[in-house]
Design a protein around this motif. Structure first.
Motif, PDB file in Angstrom:
ATOM      1  N   THR A   4      45.114  42.722  43.080  1.00 23.69           N
ATOM      2  CA  THR A   4      44.660  41.496  43.729  1.00 23.69           C
ATOM      3  C   THR A   4      45.983  40.780  44.343  1.00 23.69           C
ATOM      4  N   LYS A  62      52.047  43.335  38.846  1.00 24.42           N
ATOM      5  CA  LYS A  62      51.595  43.769  40.160  1.00 24.42           C
ATOM      6  C   LYS A  62      52.577  45.272  39.990  1.00 24.42           C
ATOM      7  N   GLU A  82      50.765  47.984  37.999  1.00 23.82           N
ATOM      8  CA  GLU A  82      49.640  48.771  38.337  1.00 23.82           C
ATOM      9  C   GLU A  82      49.607  49.596  39.587  1.00 23.82           C
ATOM     10  N   SER A 112      37.356  34.781  38.157  1.00 21.46           N
ATOM     11  CA  SER A 112      37.066  35.803  38.529  1.00 21.46           C
ATOM     12  C   SER A 112      37.136  36.198  40.049  1.00 21.46           C
ATOM     13  N   GLN A 113      37.788  37.268  40.468  1.00 22.60           N
ATOM     14  CA  GLN A 113      37.727  37.560  41.780  1.00 22.60           C
ATOM     15  C   GLN A 113      36.205  37.973  42.115  1.00 22.60           C
ATOM     16  N   SER A 114      36.096  39.010  41.177  1.00 19.74           N
ATOM     17  CA  SER A 114      34.684  39.693  41.585  1.00 19.74           C
ATOM     18  C   SER A 114      33.369  39.137  41.144  1.00 19.74           C
ATOM     19  N   VAL A 119      42.790  47.430  44.979  1.00 21.36           N
ATOM     20  CA  VAL A 119      42.677  47.065  43.497  1.00 21.36           C
ATOM     21  C   VAL A 119      43.509  45.987  42.930  1.00 21.36           C
ATOM     22  N   THR A 125      33.213  40.819  36.341  1.00 20.33           N
ATOM     23  CA  THR A 125      33.821  41.491  35.185  1.00 20.33           C
ATOM     24  C   THR A 125      33.260  41.260  33.943  1.00 20.33           C
ATOM     25  N   GLY A 132      43.261  39.923  33.388  1.00 14.32           N
ATOM     26  CA  GLY A 132      44.175  40.370  34.119  1.00 14.32           C
ATOM     27  C   GLY A 132      44.793  38.941  34.916  1.00 14.32           C
ATOM     28  N   SER A 133      44.912  39.524  36.343  1.00  8.29           N
ATOM     29  CA  SER A 133      45.469  38.529  37.285  1.00  8.29           C
ATOM     30  C   SER A 133      44.979  37.130  37.319  1.00  8.29           C
TER      31      SER A 133
HETATM   32  C1  AGP Z   1      44.896  42.687  39.452  1.00  5.93           C
HETATM   33  O1  AGP Z   1      45.680  43.175  40.355  1.00  5.93           O
HETATM   34  C2  AGP Z   1      43.780  43.430  38.851  1.00  5.93           C
HETATM   35  N1  AGP Z   1      43.137  43.879  39.803  1.00  5.93           N
HETATM   36  C3  AGP Z   1      43.310  42.772  37.595  1.00  5.93           C
HETATM   37  O2  AGP Z   1      43.933  42.496  36.504  1.00  5.93           O
HETATM   38  C4  AGP Z   1      41.958  41.595  37.874  1.00  5.93           C
HETATM   39  O3  AGP Z   1      42.657  40.452  38.140  1.00  5.93           O
HETATM   40  C5  AGP Z   1      41.160  41.904  36.537  1.00  5.93           C
HETATM   41  O4  AGP Z   1      40.606  42.940  36.384  1.00  5.93           O
HETATM   42  C6  AGP Z   1      40.179  40.443  36.758  1.00  5.93           C
HETATM   43  O5  AGP Z   1      39.256  40.774  37.949  1.00  5.93           O
HETATM   44  P1  AGP Z   1      38.207  39.682  38.263  1.00  5.93           P
HETATM   45  O6  AGP Z   1      39.092  38.739  38.766  1.00  5.93           O
HETATM   46  O7  AGP Z   1      37.499  40.446  39.221  1.00  5.93           O
HETATM   47  O8  AGP Z   1      37.729  39.322  37.251  1.00  5.93           O
END
Ligand code: AGP
Length: 607
Positions: free
Chosen positions: A399, A484, A487, A346-348, A397, A351, A300-301
């Motif tokens: 990012t 953006k 989604e 990865s933000q979270s 949701v 993933t 994703g992003s």
């Molecule tokens: C983007 O706005 C989404 N929420 C999605 O594409 C996200 O970036 C993707 O699922 C990856 O998530 P992560 O950075 O937590 O791994």
């Protein structure tokens, strides 16, 4: 994705579970449930849809008691109806379970249990867990959990109640996030700390294979073979305001506005006196200096930041960067070895596909650098080096600040590598650092003065399709802008490299089609401009995203969003922030559920 909360203490469990599930609501779900240990044993309340439905259910069901587990479900196996909703029970009600993850071998286990006369009620993969627990149980719950978890393949975070143990919650984890948190005479399990910040900040993240026995005044941690382990609790520096809207209408708007401060924080952490110092990368510095290629892998992003990062790393350091979508990377045969560093973004940090890509890289001895926003997450823990993006909890949701901080990290890595390899002079590095330093103030003015952008969101909010085009770093911006819009406002959109449009897609341009043309990269302005003219010739309405320096070049009749000047290499940052605002106001104008778009989950913990 599914989320879990569990409470054991002296207070009523249900309000705490509902509150905790509410704090995790942003992650996306389609049904919810709780199970509470009361005078009449374990009682469940479950319902389809949003938490408000579950709350009503709990008002008409006696779910009183001080021990309980709760769950929000994002359907994978079976419809989002009440029968498939968690918690699930074993046939004779001995075990009640909530689960996040996927039990990959559930079908085999289910067939075996059916042969043994076990009756199933739901279509879920999860139901095999309580059924198998009951099947193996001979009075020792921990032993039953050991046997069951040994047999499961796939991923799980489990919260477990046993009818014979009214004062215990059991938990286990493999490849799905789960924490244990400690309060005063009360303890918790949760998918993440934001669920329980109202009650405690002291927590520990479980490792794969861990099994937990939680009482109101004690926590015992075991490995997969039931050897007791020491627990190291940490105290989070997050406070409740980080997971609240603080006066903003939506989390997304709050997070857009937090970006200047967050990117400044990263800049200040790694840049001083015109030099970039990233101590976390030092242990890989030989490898990074001598490698010919770096992989950057994400979804994703986060994948889009890697594309912007690729242009800048290649230009600054002359190291090739191969970008990959994690779900593709894991099923091709990339050339991986100890000389090919892999950056996982990865933000979270949770993933599933990105975790699988990380593990594949490690199996081939490739050093892994994680760019991650959640301390203690799987990618955080399993990477060889971690670059922590310090954006704070991202609730919406879609990012925004997660993206901006990842991008800033890529800029810093590019400069760090150039410095190490000597591909830029000290003076050039200092100049780029000076440019980077201006991003927070420019971004601040951008997020505070949104009128020029809102005007276009309003004008085009009813469009059926958008095109986003750009070249080089502007193309990276186009990809993120398109996502953006898709989604959060559910409007179809495409991102194209400007020069590629005429190889087919231009056939879709009709009278009035909105095309957002990114032209802030000044070196490529003339090229981008001719591509804009090509689509105008076919009836498109173009909005150019342009830097102040080139503003005058935009002809009368073209739309324009003007950004403050910044060097070409970093223009993506301001372009994307502008497009976050653009998408936000389109979604708002259309009355969309901005923070929780339909069908989406914040972290995609299943393949
Ligand atoms: C983007 O706005 C989404 N929420 C999605 O594409 C996200 O970036 C993707 O699922 C990856 O998530 P992560 O950075 O937590 O791994």
């Amino acid at each position: 994705m599914c989320r879990i909360v569990g409470y054991i203490g002296y207070n009523q469990a249900t309000p705490i579970l509902l509150n905790g599930l509410g704090r995790l609501e942003y992650r996306g779900y389609d049904s919810a449930g709780v199970a509470v240990f009361g005078d009449k044993g374990i009682v469940k309340a479950r319902s389809e849809g949003k938490l408000v439905n579950l709350k009503k259910k709990t008002e008409s069901t006696d779910v009183s008691g001080t021990v309980g587990i709760g769950h929000t479900r994002w359907a994978t196996h079976g419809e989002p109806n009440e029968t498939n909703c968690h918690p699930h029970s074993s046939m004779n009600g001995k075990f009640v379970v909530v689960h996040n993850g996927i039990i990959e071998n559930y079908d085999v286990i289910k067939k075996q249990l059916l042969k043994n006369g076990v009756k199933f009620l739901s279509e879920t993969d999860t139901e095999v867990v309580p059924q198998l627990l009951e099947y193996y149980y001979d009075g020792d719950v921990l032993e039953a959990i050991r046997k069951v978890t040994n047999e499961l393949t796939g991923s799980y975070a489990l919260g477990i109640l046993c009818a014979d143990c009214p004062d215990i919650i059991f938990a286990a984890r493999k490849s799905s996030p789960l924490i244990v948190a400690k309060g005063e005479n009360e303890n918790f399990i949760a998918s993440d700390i934001s669920a329980i910040l109202d009650y405690t900040k002291t927590y520990t993240t479980l490792n794969d294979g861990d099994i937990v026995e939680l009482k109101k005044d004690s926590v015992k941690l075991f490995d997969k073979d039931l050897n007791e382990k020491e627990i190291n609790f940490t105290v989070t520096d997050l406070d409740l305001s980080a997971v609240m809207k603080n006066g903003y209408e939506h989390f997304m708007l709050k997070e857009i506005n937090e970006q200047p401060e967050k990117v400044k924080g990263l800049f200040d952490s790694y840049v001083s006196d015109g030099k970039v110092d990233i101590p976390e990368l030092e242990k890989l510095s030989d490898c990074l200096e001598n490698c010919e290629k770096i992989y950057a892998v994400a979804c994703g992003s986060a994948y889009h930041t890697s594309i912007a990062g690729k242009y800048v790393i290649e230009q600054f350091s002359r190291i090739g960067v191969e970008t990959d979508i994690a779900s593709e990377f894991r099923y091709r045969s990339p050339i991986l070895n100890e000389k090919t560093p892999v950056i996982i973004i990865s933000q979270s940090g949770e993933t599933a596909d990105s975790i699988a890509a990380l593990r594949m890289a490690k199996e081939h001895s490739a050093p892994v650098i994680g760019i991650v926003n959640v301390v203690g997450s799987t990618i955080y823990r399993e990477s060889d080096c971690v670059l922590y993006t310090k954006a704070g909890p991202e609730i919406a949701v879609a990012t925004t600040k997660g993206y901006a901080t990842q991008l800033m990290m890529f800029y810093l890595i590019a400069l760090y590598l150039a410095q190490k390899k000597g591909t830029l002079t000290a003076q050039e590095i200092a100049q780029y650092c000076a440019e980077l330093e201006t991003i927070p103030e420019k971004a601040e003015r951008l997020v505070k003065n949104t009128a020029q952008i809102e005007k276009y969101s309003d004008r085009y909010k009813s469009s059926k399709n958008f095109f986003f085009i750009g070249r080089n770093t502007d193309y990276a911006a186009a990809m993120e802008a398109s996502l953006k819009v898709k989604e959060i406002s559910y409007i179809s959109s495409d991102a194209y490299a400007s020069g590629e449009l005429k190889h087919g897609t231009i056939a879709l341009i009709d009278k009035g089609t909105p095309v957002i043309s990114f032209c802030a990269n000044k070196r490529l302005f003339d090229k981008a401009w001719s591509n804009a003219e090509e689509v105008v010739a076919r009836g498109a309405e173009v909005i150019c995203v342009v830097s102040q320096k080139d503003e005058e070049k935009i002809k009368e009749g073209y739309g324009k969003i003007v950004l403050e000047d910044i060097c070409d290499e970093f223009s993506t940052m301001l372009e994307v922030i502008a497009m976050q605002i653009f998408a936000y106001y389109i979604a708002k104008g259309n009355g969309c559920d901005i923070d929780k778009p339909k069908n989406l989950a914040k972290s995609v913990t299943v393949e």
